[in-house]
Design a protein around this motif. Structure first.
Motif, PDB file in Angstrom:
ATOM      1  N   TRP A  77       0.841  -1.204   0.000  1.00  0.00           N
ATOM      2  CA  TRP A  77       0.000   0.000   0.000  1.00  0.00           C
ATOM      3  C   TRP A  77       0.877   1.257   0.000  1.00  0.00           C
ATOM      4  CZ3 TRP A  77      -3.966  -1.751   4.344  1.00  0.00           C
ATOM      5  CH2 TRP A  77      -4.837  -2.703   3.794  1.00  0.00           C
ATOM      6  N   LEU A  78       1.895   1.208   0.816  1.00  0.00           N
ATOM      7  CA  LEU A  78       2.802   2.361   0.897  1.00  0.00           C
ATOM      8  C   LEU A  78       3.539   2.567  -0.429  1.00  0.00           C
ATOM      9  CD1 LEU A  78       3.873   4.544   2.799  1.00  0.00           C
ATOM     10  CD2 LEU A  78       5.702   2.965   3.470  1.00  0.00           C
ATOM     11  N   ASP A  79       3.994   1.464  -1.017  1.00  0.00           N
ATOM     12  CA  ASP A  79       4.700   1.568  -2.312  1.00  0.00           C
ATOM     13  C   ASP A  79       3.806   2.191  -3.376  1.00  0.00           C
ATOM     14  OD1 ASP A  79       6.912   0.409  -1.291  1.00  0.00           O
ATOM     15  OD2 ASP A  79       6.649  -1.542  -2.275  1.00  0.00           O
ATOM     16  N   MET A  80       2.565   1.741  -3.417  1.00  0.00           N
ATOM     17  CA  MET A  80       1.652   2.218  -4.443  1.00  0.00           C
ATOM     18  C   MET A  80       1.296   3.688  -4.222  1.00  0.00           C
ATOM     19  SD  MET A  80       0.797   0.519  -7.015  1.00  0.00           S
ATOM     20  CE  MET A  80       0.584  -1.226  -6.663  1.00  0.00           C
ATOM     21  N   ALA A  81       1.147   4.081  -2.958  1.00  0.00           N
ATOM     22  CA  ALA A  81       0.882   5.493  -2.660  1.00  0.00           C
ATOM     23  C   ALA A  81       2.081   6.339  -3.092  1.00  0.00           C
ATOM     24  CB  ALA A  81       0.617   5.675  -1.157  1.00  0.00           C
ATOM     25  N   ARG A  82       3.264   5.850  -2.811  1.00  0.00           N
ATOM     26  CA  ARG A  82       4.480   6.590  -3.149  1.00  0.00           C
ATOM     27  C   ARG A  82       4.615   6.721  -4.667  1.00  0.00           C
ATOM     28  NH1 ARG A  82       8.202   3.580  -0.444  1.00  0.00           N
ATOM     29  NH2 ARG A  82       8.532   4.814   1.446  1.00  0.00           N
ATOM     30  N   HIS A  83       4.342   5.635  -5.338  1.00  0.00           N
ATOM     31  CA  HIS A  83       4.450   5.584  -6.802  1.00  0.00           C
ATOM     32  C   HIS A  83       3.452   6.567  -7.449  1.00  0.00           C
ATOM     33  CE1 HIS A  83       1.726   3.343  -9.655  1.00  0.00           C
ATOM     34  NE2 HIS A  83       2.780   3.082 -10.387  1.00  0.00           N
ATOM     35  N   THR A  84       2.321   6.753  -6.803  1.00  0.00           N
ATOM     36  CA  THR A  84       1.324   7.694  -7.338  1.00  0.00           C
ATOM     37  C   THR A  84       1.726   9.139  -7.063  1.00  0.00           C
ATOM     38  OG1 THR A  84      -0.373   6.011  -6.998  1.00  0.00           O
ATOM     39  CG2 THR A  84      -1.135   8.265  -7.331  1.00  0.00           C
ATOM     40  N   ILE A  85       2.295   9.368  -5.878  1.00  0.00           N
ATOM     41  CA  ILE A  85       2.754  10.723  -5.528  1.00  0.00           C
ATOM     42  C   ILE A  85       3.935  11.132  -6.426  1.00  0.00           C
ATOM     43  CG2 ILE A  85       3.866  12.112  -3.720  1.00  0.00           C
ATOM     44  CD1 ILE A  85       0.983  11.655  -3.069  1.00  0.00           C
ATOM     45  N   ILE A  86       4.785  10.180  -6.735  1.00  0.00           N
ATOM     46  CA  ILE A  86       5.907  10.489  -7.641  1.00  0.00           C
ATOM     47  C   ILE A  86       5.369  10.921  -9.006  1.00  0.00           C
ATOM     48  CG2 ILE A  86       7.851   9.449  -8.931  1.00  0.00           C
ATOM     49  CD1 ILE A  86       8.391   7.742  -6.367  1.00  0.00           C
ATOM     50  N   PHE A  87       4.380  10.187  -9.504  1.00  0.00           N
ATOM     51  CA  PHE A  87       3.759  10.568 -10.785  1.00  0.00           C
ATOM     52  C   PHE A  87       3.165  11.973 -10.694  1.00  0.00           C
ATOM     53  CE2 PHE A  87       0.088  10.853 -13.612  1.00  0.00           C
ATOM     54  CZ  PHE A  87       0.644  10.506 -14.837  1.00  0.00           C
ATOM     55  N   LEU A  88       2.462  12.252  -9.580  1.00  0.00           N
ATOM     56  CA  LEU A  88       1.851  13.577  -9.393  1.00  0.00           C
ATOM     57  C   LEU A  88       2.908  14.667  -9.344  1.00  0.00           C
ATOM     58  CD1 LEU A  88      -1.047  13.623  -6.777  1.00  0.00           C
ATOM     59  CD2 LEU A  88      -1.136  14.175  -9.216  1.00  0.00           C
ATOM     60  N   ASN A  89       3.978  14.415  -8.629  1.00  0.00           N
ATOM     61  CA  ASN A  89       5.025  15.447  -8.541  1.00  0.00           C
ATOM     62  C   ASN A  89       5.743  15.640  -9.868  1.00  0.00           C
ATOM     63  OD1 ASN A  89       4.996  16.818  -6.085  1.00  0.00           O
ATOM     64  ND2 ASN A  89       5.904  15.069  -4.994  1.00  0.00           N
ATOM     65  N   GLN A  90       5.824  14.580 -10.656  1.00  0.00           N
ATOM     66  CA  GLN A  90       6.491  14.707 -11.965  1.00  0.00           C
ATOM     67  C   GLN A  90       5.617  15.408 -12.990  1.00  0.00           C
ATOM     68  OE1 GLN A  90       7.576  10.676 -12.856  1.00  0.00           O
ATOM     69  NE2 GLN A  90       9.754  11.013 -12.398  1.00  0.00           N
ATOM     70  N   HIS A  91       4.301  15.146 -12.933  1.00  0.00           N
ATOM     71  CA  HIS A  91       3.438  15.575 -14.042  1.00  0.00           C
ATOM     72  C   HIS A  91       2.233  16.415 -13.632  1.00  0.00           C
ATOM     73  CE1 HIS A  91       5.694  12.836 -16.554  1.00  0.00           C
ATOM     74  NE2 HIS A  91       5.451  11.842 -15.715  1.00  0.00           N
ATOM     75  N   GLY A  92       1.981  16.542 -12.344  1.00  0.00           N
ATOM     76  CA  GLY A  92       0.718  17.162 -11.923  1.00  0.00           C
ATOM     77  C   GLY A  92       0.711  18.678 -11.918  1.00  0.00           C
ATOM     78  N   PHE A  93       1.900  19.293 -12.030  1.00  0.00           N
ATOM     79  CA  PHE A  93       1.986  20.745 -11.835  1.00  0.00           C
ATOM     80  C   PHE A  93       2.328  21.482 -13.119  1.00  0.00           C
ATOM     81  CE2 PHE A  93       2.559  18.815  -7.752  1.00  0.00           C
ATOM     82  CZ  PHE A  93       1.930  19.676  -6.862  1.00  0.00           C
ATOM     83  N   ASP A  94       1.696  22.626 -13.304  1.00  0.00           N
ATOM     84  CA  ASP A  94       2.016  23.511 -14.420  1.00  0.00           C
ATOM     85  C   ASP A  94       3.142  24.437 -13.969  1.00  0.00           C
ATOM     86  OD1 ASP A  94       2.183  25.400 -16.384  1.00  0.00           O
ATOM     87  OD2 ASP A  94       0.052  25.925 -16.396  1.00  0.00           O
ATOM     88  N   PRO A  95       4.342  24.289 -14.541  1.00  0.00           N
ATOM     89  CA  PRO A  95       5.459  25.124 -14.064  1.00  0.00           C
ATOM     90  C   PRO A  95       5.220  26.617 -14.292  1.00  0.00           C
ATOM     91  CG  PRO A  95       6.106  23.818 -15.999  1.00  0.00           C
ATOM     92  CD  PRO A  95       4.733  23.363 -15.613  1.00  0.00           C
ATOM     93  N   SER A  96       4.321  26.962 -15.206  1.00  0.00           N
ATOM     94  CA  SER A  96       4.145  28.389 -15.524  1.00  0.00           C
ATOM     95  C   SER A  96       3.448  29.143 -14.390  1.00  0.00           C
ATOM     96  CB  SER A  96       3.362  28.551 -16.831  1.00  0.00           C
ATOM     97  OG  SER A  96       1.980  28.373 -16.617  1.00  0.00           O
TER      98      SER A  96
END
Lengths: 388, 388
Positions: A77-96
């Motif tokens: 469960w922890l691994d999967m949560a971490r793996h999802t947060i990594i995806f969010l931090n990589q792709h979830g934000f608009d740098p502009s």
């Protein structure tokens, strides 16, 4: 509620969560190649759209973190949560502008941003759980920063300033996100924001004179005699009701519990479908026609929220009425939404309970309302003192 | 079609238009105090929202002008069209950018503008009819200018440029608006824009390999395997089909007639509900679940467009198949949508034909699709040569 019923229900929620809902999403939705979760699944779990919703990434990671922190420290469960947060931090934000997106491709390219900052709220509670699970200071800080960005966000207006409105959604999500972050990272601002949001709901949306929770009002709580102003969302108001009851229980504040129960009472009367059963999606405060086309459909999540609210109301007040309502809501939902063949719940029924679509998920339906209901009701039932 | 059926249908459309649909809107919707028309009416014509849609102002004035020019020069029709155009000119435009609004208060204060410029297209055809009726050079110029503003408008994108799309709506409305303005003010650019738009539909949206009119595609007509790209709107495609057939008939161009008929054939097969009858709102090109909640509802306007398209196809080809389809579409719609008690049509039915709401109008439903169908079918039947 007697002991037999309590233990039967507890098993239904707990086993449904651990042996049905969670495995459905873990085995069908997780994207082991690109990270995160794909939620647009057909009845059997097959993927019908590879795009990813940002809300659903945060909600899924929150759920896994909450389970890890509240139920059992399972490493997967922890691994999967971490793996999802990594995806969010990589792709979830608009740098502009630092804002979060709403809709991404499978690989994480941005498709759409929305005016409201609910993506930030769901990411915040997810990071809070992961911070609690791992002790990461950095994640705790990011969770706090995202929460503050959500509450301070001023959405670009969709309308002119001729008829300004305020909705119940932002204060509701603020209460719940602050409650979650108070538990997970001891968010210092939590109680202030909760007080402020409950105050806004009480002041503007709780209309005692007509026994109604208004979804959309004028800036000072004025009732607006137009389609949008008259449209009630009973399942949404009932979700807000249990957030407030929950706070009342936490603070041992009888007035808050009474406020939550009153909101539930009113919106049960207005939203429960006396003819077919189930909670309607929209109703008009004056009984006039509703403009939204799906007003009389039965969506899964208003049923989830009603099941939590009625059970919690019964647990905190002991009133038999709430046990009856809970049973009605629970039975109707399990009879019509649960898929005994492929697991999880259907999302969208016609008014009479027949299926409108075989979809199990999309950008709006994912691993959130149903498993949150199962977890919350399980935990409520664990401490419920049965009647003899 | 034999003579008995022809004259019976002709009377149904003509009398329905003149003695039912038109009186319903004239007696219940016209705002004699502030100008224009209020279209948010309940079943009995009572007003349930005083706000005004800008589309509906243009459409109502167009209908009245068209009736004045094509049917009979009744002064009250001209007066009412003029009164609506005055309201539009007073309140319909945003002085800051010259764009038209979408949603106004009863008094004409602006509530909302939308990204697309369909308000401009409907205002253009209304002003064209009024120019024709009155000989006003100024209105003719305004009609032309609004049409050009519509076709040259570049909407603010709602999405990023990661997955650009093109929709069939703008070329369709361009064809119809140009046809209207060619008739009313002899718009010099009409044929060029019609050619260009039919070409765009043929090139990008007409997918011969799978016998389908795609609603939304990539910039070069690519099929996009996501919810939005797979979602078909058969009633909309069928509306486009009869615009193209109409052009084929006008130009005596057999290839255009054949193209329109092919589009109708495909989308009838995909959209006609074999189980309950009626034209479905959305279907998926691959038979997968549709994301829009109201996908399997029956709205009034796809039935109107199907009735026109099948009758026109029968009139121009003589094929018996189209007479059969027309009869099916006509019978189902009149049986389920027509309100024999208060007149006009209901707008929104469940899949099985039961009423979802008693609404007769809102910002989207007003005096347009139904009366346009009645007028168009009446005129088609006037020149139809019956079989012996």
């Amino acid at each position: 509620m007697n002991e037999a019923r309590r233990s039967e229900l507890l098993a239904t929620y707990r086993d449904g969560l651990l042996h049905d809902t969670l495995p459905f999403w873990l085995s069908h939705g997780v994207d082991h190649q690109h990270g995160g979760i794909i939620t647009s699944l057909n009845r059997d779990g097959s993927i019908i759209d590879t795009d990813k919703g940002v809300w659903q990434q945060g909600r899924f990671a929150w759920l896994l973190g909450e389970l890890y922190n509240q139920v059992e420290q399972r490493p997967e469960w922890l691994d999967m949560a971490r793996h999802t947060i990594i995806f969010l931090n990589q792709h979830g934000f608009d740098p502009s502008d630092g804002r979060m997106w709403f809709h991404l491709t499978r690989e994480g390219q941005p498709i759409r941003k929305r005016r409201y900052a609910f993506s930030e709220a769901f990411a915040a509670i997810a990071m809070g759980e992961l911070a609690q699970a791992t002790g990461s200071e950095q994640l705790a800080k990011q969770a706090q920063a995202l929460f503050l960005r959500f509450v301070r966000h001023n959405p670009m207006p969709k309308f002119t300033d001729v008829r300004p409105t305020r909705g119940i959604g932002v204060p509701m999500i603020t209460i719940n996100a602050a409650q979650q972050l108070r538990d997970s990272i001891e968010l210092p601002e939590a109680n202030d924001f909760i007080d402020h949001s409950i105050d806004a709901i009480r002041r503007y949306h709780v209309h005692e004179d007509i026994a109604c929770v208004m979804e959309t009002v004028g800036p000072a709580g004025e009732r607006l005699d137009h389609f949008d102003g008259r449209t009630l969302n009973p399942g949404h108001a009932i979700e807000g009701a249990w957030f407030i009851m929950w706070e009342g229980q936490y603070r041992q504040d009888a007035e808050l519990i009474a406020l939550g129960c009153r909101m539930l009472d009113w919106m049960w009367q207005r939203g429960w479908d006396q003819q077919y059963g189930g909670m309607l999606y929209f109703v008009d405060v004056a009984g006039l026609p509703v403009q939204e086309y799906w007003h009389d459909m039965k969506f899964w999540w208003p049923q989830n929220e009603t099941i939590i609210a009625t059970l919690l109301a019964h647990a905190v007040t002991g009133e038999a009425k709430y046990e009856t309502w809970h049973q009605q809501a629970h039975e109707w939902a399990y009879q019509h939404f649960a898929d005994s063949t492929h697991g999880e719940w259907f999302g969208y029924l016609h008014r009479d309970g027949s299926h409108s679509t075989s979809l199990k998920g999309n950008l709006w339906k994912g691993p959130f309302h149903l498993p949150r209901m199962q977890l919350t009701c399980w935990k409520i039932l664990e401490t419920l003192v049965p009647s003899s």
